[in-house]
Design an enzyme around this catalytic site. Structure first.
Site, PDB file in Angstrom:
ATOM      1  N   THR A  11       0.862  -1.193   0.000  1.00 46.36           N
ATOM      2  CA  THR A  11       0.000   0.000   0.000  1.00 46.36           C
ATOM      3  C   THR A  11       0.899   1.244   0.000  1.00 46.36           C
ATOM      4  O   THR A  11       2.044   1.187   0.453  1.00 46.36           O
ATOM      5  CB  THR A  11      -0.938   0.042   1.222  1.00 46.36           C
ATOM      6  OG1 THR A  11      -0.145   0.267   2.386  1.00 46.36           O
ATOM      7  CG2 THR A  11      -1.735  -1.234   1.364  1.00 46.36           C
ATOM      8  N   ALA A  13       1.952   2.589  -2.738  1.00 47.15           N
ATOM      9  CA  ALA A  13       2.988   2.195  -3.700  1.00 47.15           C
ATOM     10  C   ALA A  13       3.207   3.225  -4.798  1.00 47.15           C
ATOM     11  O   ALA A  13       4.003   3.015  -5.703  1.00 47.15           O
ATOM     12  CB  ALA A  13       2.624   0.850  -4.318  1.00 47.15           C
ATOM     13  N   SER A  14       2.492   4.352  -4.728  1.00 48.92           N
ATOM     14  CA  SER A  14       2.628   5.337  -5.818  1.00 48.92           C
ATOM     15  C   SER A  14       3.923   6.130  -5.711  1.00 48.92           C
ATOM     16  O   SER A  14       4.390   6.683  -6.699  1.00 48.92           O
ATOM     17  CB  SER A  14       1.422   6.285  -5.812  1.00 48.92           C
ATOM     18  OG  SER A  14       1.313   6.889  -4.535  1.00 48.92           O
ATOM     19  N   SER A  15       4.501   6.223  -4.516  1.00 44.12           N
ATOM     20  CA  SER A  15       5.731   7.019  -4.383  1.00 44.12           C
ATOM     21  C   SER A  15       6.516   6.579  -3.154  1.00 44.12           C
ATOM     22  O   SER A  15       6.051   5.741  -2.364  1.00 44.12           O
ATOM     23  CB  SER A  15       5.391   8.508  -4.283  1.00 44.12           C
ATOM     24  OG  SER A  15       4.703   8.752  -3.074  1.00 44.12           O
ATOM     25  N   GLY A  16       7.683   7.144  -3.032  1.00 44.66           N
ATOM     26  CA  GLY A  16       8.497   6.984  -1.838  1.00 44.66           C
ATOM     27  C   GLY A  16       8.853   5.548  -1.502  1.00 44.66           C
ATOM     28  O   GLY A  16       9.184   4.745  -2.384  1.00 44.66           O
ATOM     29  N   GLY A  18       7.025   3.033  -0.524  1.00 45.93           N
ATOM     30  CA  GLY A  18       6.138   2.026  -1.109  1.00 45.93           C
ATOM     31  C   GLY A  18       6.549   1.675  -2.525  1.00 45.93           C
ATOM     32  O   GLY A  18       6.636   0.502  -2.895  1.00 45.93           O
ATOM     33  N   SER A 142       8.073   3.819  12.119  1.00 45.94           N
ATOM     34  CA  SER A 142       9.090   4.858  11.960  1.00 45.94           C
ATOM     35  C   SER A 142       9.911   4.931  13.248  1.00 45.94           C
ATOM     36  O   SER A 142       9.459   4.451  14.299  1.00 45.94           O
ATOM     37  CB  SER A 142       8.416   6.203  11.699  1.00 45.94           C
ATOM     38  OG  SER A 142       9.321   7.262  11.889  1.00 45.94           O
ATOM     39  N   TYR A 155       1.080  12.087  13.620  1.00 40.01           N
ATOM     40  CA  TYR A 155       2.008  11.128  13.010  1.00 40.01           C
ATOM     41  C   TYR A 155       2.704  10.308  14.098  1.00 40.01           C
ATOM     42  O   TYR A 155       2.821   9.088  14.005  1.00 40.01           O
ATOM     43  CB  TYR A 155       3.032  11.884  12.168  1.00 40.01           C
ATOM     44  CG  TYR A 155       3.942  11.003  11.341  1.00 40.01           C
ATOM     45  CD1 TYR A 155       3.495  10.414  10.169  1.00 40.01           C
ATOM     46  CD2 TYR A 155       5.255  10.765  11.741  1.00 40.01           C
ATOM     47  CE1 TYR A 155       4.329   9.594   9.407  1.00 40.01           C
ATOM     48  CE2 TYR A 155       6.097   9.961  10.992  1.00 40.01           C
ATOM     49  CZ  TYR A 155       5.629   9.381   9.821  1.00 40.01           C
ATOM     50  OH  TYR A 155       6.456   8.593   9.082  1.00 40.01           O
TER      51      TYR A 155
END
Lengths: 357, 480
Positions: A11, A13-16, A18, A142, A155
């Site tokens: 999940t 997965a569009s950037s960074g 992922g 994190s 966060y």
């Protein structure tokens, strides 16, 4: 667990992280199911994955705050590939600002994505894995899940919660005697991704990537390794490891240090920023990318080279029991330690520059 | 605690601000000192000349760099407290007792008026600049959006003030490249000012409340937080909001990638950010004055430039009463003023708000009025021009629209001076990109020949007498 030919759902997965993770699994020969809100970005990421030995991919646009959509994601993956071997809960957002100034709905949204999104993912993936008798659920938390950050309350809460969820699920599986299904968490330090530019921000200051910044591929490798040999938890980035370790010995000091570091290094002291909701409610309009333009790879290389040079110099100097500069009488080699070290550093710099284009 | 507070106040002050310089100049004056180097830096023409010899792009960068150094880092914005700034203000003055107090809107003319009365000045508005290296100076909407959270925070942390984010890419362009202006306008008197009135004024000393009624179109961006695009200078208010060819040409000259400005919609006219008086403070002044037995006098005018003619004639009349000729005019601009040396060289001060066309017109109006007969006021009065006129102008780091070049200034004063006209303390080749401008003006004032003993301060009644004789209406000032 063998990674080749495994089925991996990622999940965010569009950037960074992922996207880097999806690419890394594809490179190792896994079939990858890419999920995020942006279909176009996912398609592009899928094309990148397919470049590696024709890896199989499936794009499923998904909002992880919608439990039905997450269930549907799992169903699509099973329909297409027959099973789910790995599920990586990674999608995350943040809202930065003084506690009283961050709108309540933004705090709720962060918790929805970062915590409930993982809950929905775990509820969708674990029954399938239990039925299969094997599987690895990786929850990306994190370092902030161990050492809190100021002005980043939602966060921080979410990352602490993810570690709690991961641990609780692990206990549950253990008690119920489920073998072969593993639940792990990964704790990255600051990673070079578009995350910082996409953060909802009410601080009045531009959000920066707090140094040291590590490349996302490092997290991706850690996740792949986690699947190969599941562990409870792993921290990515030496600074992150150091902070986590120190937080066990001197929690108050680390808490204070992180507070100061965040204020000085995570928020710009010279670039103001308008109040905005970032990508909380609408994804970024671009097609996504792995790095966020914080030069994580270059910075890491420079750091490594400098550390190596310093160590070589130190070892040579101490080993010879000679001063580093000038050398001793009758010892010609020691005189050259510093120039050689500087030369090595310069060569390394040129090589890195060429590599980074 | 007070020491810390003053240190913080000093850091939060912006050194080129008109209010800070009013306070510094009068603080120095009341201690018997000059306003050399704006009362803090060196006043060295040699150093200034050295800077003027640098290539123009380097000088331009020096301006931007000076702005950046003045501005506070963004993580300090949460620490801004008006009380610290007030502590800094009151610390600039001695223990008193002072025969009068001037409070409210600033203006160069008010500096000299206060000096004549031996009075300190407490400003209503102070400037705190914050670092901003990201916003395009010609994008006022982006500037509003970027600074609004910070402006709102300062307003929230300081209940007794209004915060104006002032953005003027015409006049302040060099500074705006690396900083943003937050003007803090107090709505209440505040504890430090109250204490000052109670402890440092002579019994019965009058308080002169200076009220500049100039307003400007603004937009509310939060509770007591406003955005003002443009400010008083060489560009009319209308032109900021409806940019035409002149602005396009200016932007091209300034190498901007924009053809015009598109400011955000405004919602009301409010007291002008830098000079305008917010009437909310008047109640506090009245209350404390009444309690401490100090009468309140009000000096009102529409524009900070307006009282210049009144103060010039007031000084002239004062000099003549002291047996001096009063025929030497010293024209100052922006914060390049020096109340001490004006008196020492026996010069009549005429203050220009800036170095722009409207300021030049105000000077011409004043000088024309002294020509007498039909040419002057038209009342058939005797001509009374100045024998000597000296003029100094401020450098702001760029050729803004409406900027008057030095040769034109010289022509103007030559036309009206009977014996001598001189532009002093200005490097005409470097102007207006002359970073040493503030180091040069005061030594130039000192260089004027002739010395006079410092007079004893005038009583406030002298203003009554003068205005009764000459009429405040003639000068556009109200006195009550």
């Amino acid at each position: 667990m063998r990674v080749r030919d495994s089925v991996v759902v990622v999940t965010g997965a569009s950037s960074g992280i992922g996207r880097a993770t999806a690419l890394c699994f594809a490179r190792k020969g896994a079939a990858v199911v890419l999920a995020a809100r942006r279909e176009e970005a996912l398609e592009e990421a899928a094309r990148e994955c397919e470049k590696h030995d024709g890896a199989q991919t499936l794009v499923v646009p998904t909002d992880v705050t919608d439990p039905e959509a997450v269930d549907a994601l799992a169903q699509r993956a099973v329909e297409r590939f027959g099973r789910i071997d790995v599920w990586v809960n990674n999608a995350a957002v943040t809202a930065i600002g003084p506690f009283q100034e961050v709108p309540l709905e933004d705090i709720r949204r962060v918790m929805d994505v970062n915590v409930m999104g993982y809950v929905y993912g775990a509820r969708a993936a674990l029954p399938i894995m239990r039925e299969q008798g094997h599987g690895v659920l990786v929850n990306v938390s994190s370092v902030v899940g161990v050492v809190s950050q100021p002005y980043n309350q939602a966060y921080t809460m979410s990352k602490f919660a993810i570690r709690g969820l991961t641990s609780s699920l692990r206990q549950e599986l253990k008690i119920e005697g489920v073998r072969g299904v593993h639940v792990c968490s990964v704790l990255p330090a600051t990673i070079d991704t578009p995350f910082f530019d996409e953060a909802a921000n009410y601080s009045g200051r531009k959000v920066l990537a707090m140094p040291p910044v590590y490349p996302p591929e490092r997290v991706a490798r850690a996740i792949v390794n986690m699947v190969r040999m599941p562990r409870r938890e792993t921290v990515v980035g030496p600074m992150g490891r150091q902070m986590v370790m120190e937080s066990k010995m001197a929690p108050g000091t680390v808490e204070n240090t992180m507070g100061i570091m965040f204020d000085r290094k995570h928020l710009s002291r010279k670039e103001p920023a308008p109040a905005n909701t970032g990508n909380l409610y609408e994804p970024s309009p671009d097609s996504g990318s792995v790095p966020g333009g914080w030069h994580g790879r270059r910075r890491t290389n420079v750091r490594r080279t400098l550390t190596a040079v310093a160590l070589v110099g130190l070892v040579a100097g101490v080993g010879r029991r000679m001063p580093l500069v000038g050398g001793g009488r009758g010892n010609r080699r020691a005189r050259h330690v510093l120039p050689v070290a500087v030369g090595a550093w310069k060569v390394a710099r040129v090589v890195k520059k060429r590599r980074s284009g | 605690m007070k020491l810390m507070s003053r240190a913080k106040g000093a850091r939060f002050q912006t050194d080129f601000d008109s209010s800070a310089n009013t306070v510094r100049a009068l603080g120095s004056f009341l201690h018997g000192e000059s306003h050399r180097g704006m009362s803090m830096g060196p006043g060295s023409p040699r150093l200034a000349n050295g800077l003027a010899r640098l290539p123009r792009p380097v000088r331009r960068r020096i301006f931007a760099g000076m702005g950046y150094q003045q501005a506070i880092p963004l993580d300090r914005v949460r620490d801004v407290r008006i009380e610290d700034l007030d502590e800094w203000v009151v610390q600039q003055y001695g223990p008193g007792p002072y025969p009068a107090l001037v409070i409210g809107s600033t203006s160069g003319a008010v500096v000299h008026l206060a000096a004549a009365l031996g009075a300190p000045f407490l400003p209503q508005t102070q400037l705190v600049s914050v670092r901003d290296t990201a916003t395009h100076p010609d994008d006022p909407r982006a500037a509003l959006d970027a600074i609004a959270p910070l402006a709102r925070r300062v307003a929230a942390n300081n209940p007794g003030i209004a915060v104006y984010h002032m953005h003027d890419p015409g006049q302040d362009r060099a500074m705006l490249e690396k900083m943003a202006y937050l003007r803090l306008k107090r709505l209440e008197l505040g504890e430090a000012y109250e204490r000052f009135i109670e402890e440092r004024l002579a019994p019965g000393a009058p308080i002169i409340q200076v009220e500049c009624t100039r307003d400007w179109r603004t937009r509310e961006i939060g509770d007591r937080a406003y955005f003002q695009f443009g400010c008083l200078g060489g560009i009319p208010e209308e032109e900021y909001h409806d940019t035409g060819e002149r602005i396009t040409e200016f932007l091209h000259t300034a190498k901007s990638d924009r053809d015009g400005w598109e400011p955000p919609e405004t919602d009301a006219r409010r007291p002008e950010a830098e000079w305008g008086f917010h009437p909310s403070m008047a109640e506090g002044v009245r209350r404390v004055a009444e309690r401490s037995g100090h009468p309140v006098r009000r000096l009102t005018f529409e524009d900070p430039q307006v009282p210049s003619a009144f103060v010039a004639d007031f000084y002239r009349s004062w000099y003549r009463e002291r047996g001096m000729e009063g025929n030497r005019l010293l024209v100052e601009s922006y914060v390049q003023w020096d109340p001490l040396w004006v008196l020492k060289v026996g010069a009549v001060p005429f203050w220009l708000r800036f170095n722009m066309r409207p300021a030049q017109e105000a000077l011409i109006d004043y000088l024309e009025g002294l020509e007498g007969g039909d040419r002057g006021t038209g009342d058939g009065s005797e001509p009374d021009p100045y024998d000597e006129i000296r003029l100094n102008v401020f450098s702001q780091g760029l050729k803004s629209p409406g900027l008057v070049p030095p040769e034109e200034w010289r022509e103007t004063i030559e036309r009206y001076a009977r014996r001598k006209a001189e532009v002093i303390g200005v490097d005409e080749e470097a102007y207006p990109v002359d970073p040493g401008s503030t180091m040069r003006f005061q030594p130039a004032f000192e260089g004027i020949e002739g010395r006079h003993p410092l007079p004893t301060p005038l009583p406030v009644d002298a203003i009554d007498t003068f205005l009764a004789e000459h009429g405040g209406g003639r000068y556009g000032v109200g006195w009550s």
